[in-house]
Scaffold this active site. Structure first.
Site, PDB file in Angstrom:
ATOM      1  N   LYS A 112      30.039  33.606  40.663  1.00 21.20           N
ATOM      2  CA  LYS A 112      29.516  32.077  41.514  1.00 21.20           C
ATOM      3  C   LYS A 112      30.703  30.929  40.574  1.00 21.20           C
ATOM      4  O   LYS A 112      31.339  30.342  41.116  1.00 21.20           O
ATOM      5  CB  LYS A 112      28.328  31.568  41.485  1.00 21.20           C
ATOM      6  CG  LYS A 112      27.445  32.344  42.664  1.00 21.20           C
ATOM      7  CD  LYS A 112      26.316  31.830  42.992  1.00 21.20           C
ATOM      8  CE  LYS A 112      25.770  32.741  44.782  1.00 21.20           C
ATOM      9  NZ  LYS A 112      23.888  33.340  43.729  1.00 21.20           N
ATOM     10  N   LYS A 205      33.627  42.232  49.187  1.00 19.19           N
ATOM     11  CA  LYS A 205      32.267  41.770  49.557  1.00 19.19           C
ATOM     12  C   LYS A 205      32.208  40.861  50.668  1.00 19.19           C
ATOM     13  O   LYS A 205      32.337  40.182  50.179  1.00 19.19           O
ATOM     14  CB  LYS A 205      31.043  42.003  48.274  1.00 19.19           C
ATOM     15  CG  LYS A 205      29.057  41.692  48.938  1.00 19.19           C
ATOM     16  CD  LYS A 205      28.602  41.358  47.605  1.00 19.19           C
ATOM     17  CE  LYS A 205      28.742  39.569  47.762  1.00 19.19           C
ATOM     18  NZ  LYS A 205      27.486  39.448  46.919  1.00 19.19           N
ATOM     19  N   LYS A 208      29.132  35.144  51.745  1.00 19.62           N
ATOM     20  CA  LYS A 208      29.408  32.828  51.849  1.00 19.62           C
ATOM     21  C   LYS A 208      30.256  32.792  51.484  1.00 19.62           C
ATOM     22  O   LYS A 208      31.216  31.474  51.589  1.00 19.62           O
ATOM     23  CB  LYS A 208      28.126  32.329  51.989  1.00 19.62           C
ATOM     24  CG  LYS A 208      27.224  32.783  53.346  1.00 19.62           C
ATOM     25  CD  LYS A 208      25.679  31.603  53.079  1.00 19.62           C
ATOM     26  CE  LYS A 208      24.978  32.082  51.462  1.00 19.62           C
ATOM     27  NZ  LYS A 208      23.993  32.766  51.501  1.00 19.62           N
TER      28      LYS A 208
HETATM   29  P1  TYM Z   1      21.077  36.661  49.217  1.00 18.49           P
HETATM   30  O1  TYM Z   1      20.294  35.265  50.580  1.00 18.49           O
HETATM   31  O2  TYM Z   1      22.604  36.867  48.809  1.00 18.49           O
HETATM   32  O3  TYM Z   1      21.386  37.797  49.924  1.00 18.49           O
HETATM   33  C1  TYM Z   1      19.902  38.224  50.735  1.00 18.49           C
HETATM   34  C2  TYM Z   1      19.854  40.000  51.082  1.00 18.49           C
HETATM   35  O4  TYM Z   1      21.190  39.764  51.115  1.00 18.49           O
HETATM   36  C3  TYM Z   1      22.307  41.425  50.907  1.00 18.49           C
HETATM   37  N1  TYM Z   1      23.497  41.287  50.296  1.00 18.49           N
HETATM   38  C4  TYM Z   1      23.929  41.963  50.994  1.00 18.49           C
HETATM   39  N2  TYM Z   1      24.264  43.650  51.392  1.00 18.49           N
HETATM   40  C5  TYM Z   1      25.191  44.430  51.220  1.00 18.49           C
HETATM   41  N3  TYM Z   1      26.470  43.881  51.520  1.00 18.49           N
HETATM   42  C6  TYM Z   1      26.673  42.787  51.199  1.00 18.49           C
HETATM   43  N4  TYM Z   1      28.283  41.709  51.591  1.00 18.49           N
HETATM   44  C7  TYM Z   1      25.707  42.116  51.116  1.00 18.49           C
HETATM   45  N5  TYM Z   1      25.290  39.670  50.920  1.00 18.49           N
HETATM   46  C8  TYM Z   1      24.314  40.232  50.487  1.00 18.49           C
HETATM   47  C9  TYM Z   1      21.262  41.275  49.132  1.00 18.49           C
HETATM   48  O5  TYM Z   1      22.310  41.914  48.121  1.00 18.49           O
HETATM   49  C10 TYM Z   1      19.831  40.205  49.161  1.00 18.49           C
HETATM   50  O6  TYM Z   1      19.672  41.798  49.324  1.00 18.49           O
HETATM   51  N6  TYM Z   1      18.686  36.564  44.866  1.00 18.49           N
HETATM   52  C11 TYM Z   1      18.551  36.591  46.206  1.00 18.49           C
HETATM   53  C12 TYM Z   1      17.138  36.104  47.117  1.00 18.49           C
HETATM   54  C13 TYM Z   1      16.233  36.651  45.863  1.00 18.49           C
HETATM   55  C14 TYM Z   1      15.546  37.564  46.077  1.00 18.49           C
HETATM   56  C15 TYM Z   1      14.145  37.562  45.239  1.00 18.49           C
HETATM   57  C16 TYM Z   1      15.182  39.507  46.324  1.00 18.49           C
HETATM   58  C17 TYM Z   1      15.361  35.781  45.445  1.00 18.49           C
HETATM   59  N7  TYM Z   1      14.351  36.358  44.738  1.00 18.49           N
HETATM   60  C18 TYM Z   1      13.791  38.481  44.401  1.00 18.49           C
HETATM   61  C19 TYM Z   1      15.146  40.048  46.134  1.00 18.49           C
HETATM   62  C20 TYM Z   1      13.302  39.373  44.855  1.00 18.49           C
HETATM   63  C21 TYM Z   1      19.746  36.895  47.118  1.00 18.49           C
HETATM   64  O7  TYM Z   1      20.540  35.526  46.708  1.00 18.49           O
HETATM   65  O8  TYM Z   1      20.378  37.325  48.385  1.00 18.49           O
END
Ligand code: TYM
Length: 339
Positions: A112, A205, A208
């Site tokens: 990031k 990947k 956003k």
């Molecule tokens: P976030 O909001 O970025 O993404 C949510 C979920 O989507 C998955 N993901 C993807 N999987 C495959 N290919 C992609 N291109 C792709 N983009 C996003 C992410 O791996 C995720 O599973 N930190 C986390 C949110 C969070 C969380 C938690 C998750 C906060 N606390 C506790 C699990 C457990 C996040 O930013 O995900």
């Protein structure tokens, strides 16, 4: 006892195909396999959303998206991260065992900061994995379904839980955690290989922050434009096309139903008629496939947007259930550390 499944999605912008195939589709499947808890990570979102009205709006839209995509409040607990105040307490206590060196090597932080060219990153972004570990440990979760980009965070959560258990539970042995139970359970990560990294329009990947998404609930014309801009190579329409590192091919494979994909795959690999075998044609197929796959969810999304009171009721009752799961864990934590 039913296994406990937990995961979250940040409310930091529009959800995209990566969120769906990498995570939310799995959430929907798992809600029948155990006690599932899914939340909107609206505290995490504050590291990038700096406007109160927008933060509220995105939290609401993420909740609506969960419901529209098939998460069912009768089968899973859906809640807002910020409705469980115990999370703040655990975040702090856990922070007292987290080695700074771990945070320095967190991929998502480095990504990031580099991508956005942030010169003086804030503590919240740096400490992001600690809050995430608190999310995971607060509910005694067994399984955490996520995309590959979150795997390191899961490893951290397990390491810090182990550290905490070793420090505070006499006789705790990480080799034999069943013998003397720790304060925290060690959850396992669940990632499906075929969807661990959903590619974006440019082949990196989908994310956003890379500006390469195909969105789930954007206006259809916009989605069509996004799909038209998926990167392709210069193979002529009548020639067989490569399948490696081709985001268009990978997206078709995810989005089209099996028999339709088999036809597309054959046409892709053989080439032939320029009208039905060029990249433009395959982009049309992908857009049609997208409409089929998400038409119902999109209609439901629009309906639910009109009913914020119902969404609010769902989240409020989810929060109550989530707090009940958190209560015994936070009690164990307080006992262990002397609060
Ligand atoms: P976030 O909001 O970025 O993404 C949510 C979920 O989507 C998955 N993901 C993807 N999987 C495959 N290919 C992609 N291109 C792709 N983009 C996003 C992410 O791996 C995720 O599973 N930190 C986390 C949110 C969070 C969380 C938690 C998750 C906060 N606390 C506790 C699990 C457990 C996040 O930013 O995900």
């Amino acid at each position: 006892m039913a296994q406990r499944i937990l995961s979250g999605v940040q409310s930091s912008g529009r959800l995209h195909l990566g969120n769906y195939y990498g995570a939310i589709r799995e959430f929907v499947r798992l809600q029948d396999e155990g006690e599932a808890l899914y939340f909107i990570a609206n505290y995490h979102a504050l590291t990038s959303v700096r406007d109160a009205a927008l933060a509220r709006r995105l939290t609401f839209e993420t909740a609506v998206a969960f419901l529209a995509l098939g998460l069912d409040p009768a089968r899973a607990t859906l809640f807002r991260q910020s409705d469980v105040p115990e999370i703040g307490e655990l975040y702090w206590v856990l922070g007292t065992v987290v080695p700074l060196s771990n945070l320095h090597r967190a991929h998502s932080f480095k990504d990031k900061v580099n991508n956005k060219g942030i010169e003086d990153p804030e503590f919240g972004l740096f400490a992001y994995p600690v809050l995430m570990a608190a999310d995971i440990l607060l509910y005694d979760s067994d399984v955490v379904p996520v995309g590959r980009d979150q795997r390191q965070h899961l490893e951290f959560a397990r390491d810090w839980a182990t550290k905490f258990n070793m420090r505070y539970v006499p006789g705790y042995d990480p080799q034999e955690p069943e013998r003397v139970p720790g304060v925290f359970k060690l959850p396992s990560v669940r990632t499906r290989d075929e969807t661990a990294v959903v590619p974006g329009r440019d082949g990196q990947k989908m994310s956003k922050s890379y500006g390469n998404t195909v969105d789930l609930f954007a206006p259809e014309r916009e989605v069509e434009k996004q799909i038209k801009s998926v990167k392709t190579d210069s193979t002529p329409p009548d020639q067989p096309k490569p399948t490696e590192n081709q985001p268009l091919y990978q997206l078709l494979k995810l989005v089209l139903p099996e028999p339709a994909f088999a036809d597309a795959d054959r046409a892709w690999r053989t080439g032939g008629d320029p009208k039905t075998n060029g990249y433009g044609y395959f982009k049309g197929l992908l857009f049609e496939g997208y409409r089929q796959a998400f038409g119902t969810a999109r209609a439901r999304y629009d309906e639910l947007l009109q009913d914020p009171a119902e969404v609010e009721r769902t989240l409020a009752s989810g929060a109550q259930r989530a707090r009940a799961f958190a209560a015994p864990v936070i009690r164990r934590v307080r006992d262990a550390v002397g609060l």
